[in-house]
Design a protein around this motif. Sequence first.
Motif, PDB file in Angstrom:
ATOM      1  N   ILE A 193      36.294  36.391  35.062  1.00  0.00           N
ATOM      2  CA  ILE A 193      37.459  36.480  34.188  1.00  0.00           C
ATOM      3  C   ILE A 193      38.446  37.525  34.710  1.00  0.00           C
ATOM      4  O   ILE A 193      39.661  37.282  34.757  1.00  0.00           O
ATOM      5  CB  ILE A 193      37.023  36.775  32.741  1.00  0.00           C
ATOM      6  N   THR A 194      37.948  38.686  35.112  1.00  0.00           N
ATOM      7  CA  THR A 194      38.863  39.665  35.697  1.00  0.00           C
ATOM      8  C   THR A 194      39.345  39.199  37.065  1.00  0.00           C
ATOM      9  O   THR A 194      40.477  39.497  37.470  1.00  0.00           O
ATOM     10  CB  THR A 194      38.186  41.041  35.815  1.00  0.00           C
ATOM     11  N   LEU A 195      38.510  38.464  37.756  1.00  0.00           N
ATOM     12  CA  LEU A 195      38.881  37.968  39.085  1.00  0.00           C
ATOM     13  C   LEU A 195      40.096  37.055  39.010  1.00  0.00           C
ATOM     14  O   LEU A 195      41.046  37.183  39.799  1.00  0.00           O
ATOM     15  CB  LEU A 195      37.685  37.246  39.694  1.00  0.00           C
ATOM     16  N   ILE A 196      40.106  36.123  38.056  1.00  0.00           N
ATOM     17  CA  ILE A 196      41.230  35.188  37.983  1.00  0.00           C
ATOM     18  C   ILE A 196      42.502  35.898  37.552  1.00  0.00           C
ATOM     19  O   ILE A 196      43.604  35.517  37.960  1.00  0.00           O
ATOM     20  CB  ILE A 196      40.922  33.987  37.049  1.00  0.00           C
ATOM     21  N   ALA A 197      42.391  36.956  36.768  1.00  0.00           N
ATOM     22  CA  ALA A 197      43.585  37.714  36.373  1.00  0.00           C
ATOM     23  C   ALA A 197      44.261  38.312  37.606  1.00  0.00           C
ATOM     24  O   ALA A 197      45.498  38.299  37.727  1.00  0.00           O
ATOM     25  CB  ALA A 197      43.213  38.804  35.373  1.00  0.00           C
ATOM     26  N   SER A 198      43.473  38.838  38.531  1.00  0.00           N
ATOM     27  CA  SER A 198      44.031  39.379  39.774  1.00  0.00           C
ATOM     28  C   SER A 198      44.639  38.276  40.630  1.00  0.00           C
ATOM     29  O   SER A 198      45.679  38.469  41.275  1.00  0.00           O
ATOM     30  CB  SER A 198      42.947  40.115  40.558  1.00  0.00           C
ATOM     31  N   VAL A 199      43.995  37.115  40.656  1.00  0.00           N
ATOM     32  CA  VAL A 199      44.525  35.976  41.410  1.00  0.00           C
ATOM     33  C   VAL A 199      45.895  35.580  40.867  1.00  0.00           C
ATOM     34  O   VAL A 199      46.841  35.335  41.641  1.00  0.00           O
ATOM     35  CB  VAL A 199      43.556  34.785  41.353  1.00  0.00           C
ATOM     36  N   TYR A 200      46.034  35.508  39.560  1.00  0.00           N
ATOM     37  CA  TYR A 200      47.309  35.116  38.966  1.00  0.00           C
ATOM     38  C   TYR A 200      48.428  36.066  39.384  1.00  0.00           C
ATOM     39  O   TYR A 200      49.551  35.636  39.696  1.00  0.00           O
ATOM     40  CB  TYR A 200      47.205  35.085  37.442  1.00  0.00           C
ATOM     41  N   ALA A 201      48.145  37.376  39.365  1.00  0.00           N
ATOM     42  CA  ALA A 201      49.151  38.354  39.764  1.00  0.00           C
ATOM     43  C   ALA A 201      49.569  38.127  41.215  1.00  0.00           C
ATOM     44  O   ALA A 201      50.759  38.209  41.554  1.00  0.00           O
ATOM     45  CB  ALA A 201      48.615  39.766  39.570  1.00  0.00           C
ATOM     46  N   MET A 202      48.596  37.828  42.074  1.00  0.00           N
ATOM     47  CA  MET A 202      48.885  37.594  43.485  1.00  0.00           C
ATOM     48  C   MET A 202      49.683  36.310  43.702  1.00  0.00           C
ATOM     49  O   MET A 202      50.665  36.283  44.453  1.00  0.00           O
ATOM     50  CB  MET A 202      47.570  37.542  44.264  1.00  0.00           C
TER      51      MET A 202
END
Length: 336
Positions: free
Chosen positions: A302-311
Motif C-alpha cells: 500500500i505504501t509502495l503504490i503511493a510512491s509509484v503514483y508520485a513518480m
Amino acid sequence: MYREVREIPLAAERLLTHGGPNIRQAAEAMRARAPQFMVSVARGSSDHVATYLKYASELLLGTPIASIGPSIASIYERQLNLRGSVCLSVSQSGKSPDIVEMARMAREGGALSIAMTNHPDSPLAEVSNHTLDLHAGPEISVAATKTFVNSAIAGIWLLAEYAEDQPLLAAIAELPTRLEQAVKTDWPNVRAALEGRNSIYCLGRGPASAISDETALKFKETCQIHAESYSSAEVLHGPVSIVDRGFPVICLAANDMAETALANVADEIASKGATVFATSDSVTKADRLSVTRTSHPLTDPITLIASVYAMVEQVATSRGINPDAPRHLRKVTETV
C-alpha cells in the motif's frame, strides 16, 4: 493527480475514522459464513486491488479467491453456483453495468456479496449484502490513485478483522503516517532512465505483483509508455528476450518471503545490460530505490503504490503530458 496523490494520507485517515462499523459488520457476516472460497469482481485498477486481496487472503486465511469475468453474467447471462462463498466487488464508481450484474448474479447464486465503492448509494451497493464506503472523497483525475489506496486498505482491513489478526490491524492503523512519508518519495533516477524510452517492464511477486500490474497501467494511461507487468517468476520464461542495453525495468518488492527471489531476478536482468531498479536492499547489481516500509508485509504494497503514483505523475509531466486528462479515456468506464 498531483493533488490527489498528496491527499492519500488524509483519505486513508478518513477511512480509518469512519469505515470501521461497516467493515466489522461485514467481517462478522463472513465469520458466520466461514467460506471455503471467495470470488472477486472488478476491472482495471480495481481488479489490481482484487489481485492484492487474493494473495492476502491466501496468505493470511488460507482461503483462495478466484477472479470471475463480469461478462459471465452481463454478456453470457450464466448463473454460477456460489453457495457458501463470499463475493468481493471493487468499483470506484459502482456504476459499471457488468460489475453490477455480476455482483447481483453472485448474490442470487448464494454468495455473501460485499461491495467496496466510493459511492455507497451506487447501483453496486444496491445489489450487495454489505457495502464498504471507501471515504476517499471526490477523485477528479481520470487516473485512480486515492481510491485505489482506500480500496486496498478497506479490503485488507476486512480480511484482518475476519482473521482477528492484531499485528495486521495495528499496521493498518499506522498507514496514514507511513503514507505521508511514501507520497514524498522521489525516484529521479527512474525518470532519467525513461528519457527517450517508450517501453518498461514492471515486475512483482506475491501481493506486490498487484502493485506491478497497477504501475504498468499507470505508465500506459498517464505517460503513454508501453509498460508490461510480469511476475518475476515468469519474466525469464520468454519476455526477457526483448531486453536490450538500457532497457528500463522496475522491480517492486514488499518486505516478505518473495523479496529475495525477486531481487535475484532483478540482478540477473541487470547483468544482461538492462537498467534495473528495485525497492529492495537485497539487490547487488540493480539500483536500489528508497521505499517506505510498514510494520507488516501485507501492508507494504500500500505504501509502495503511493510512491509509484508520485513518480508516475512526475514522469507524465516531464514528458509534456497532462496526467489528469489521458487521451481516449474518461473517469468512469461503463462496460456491459
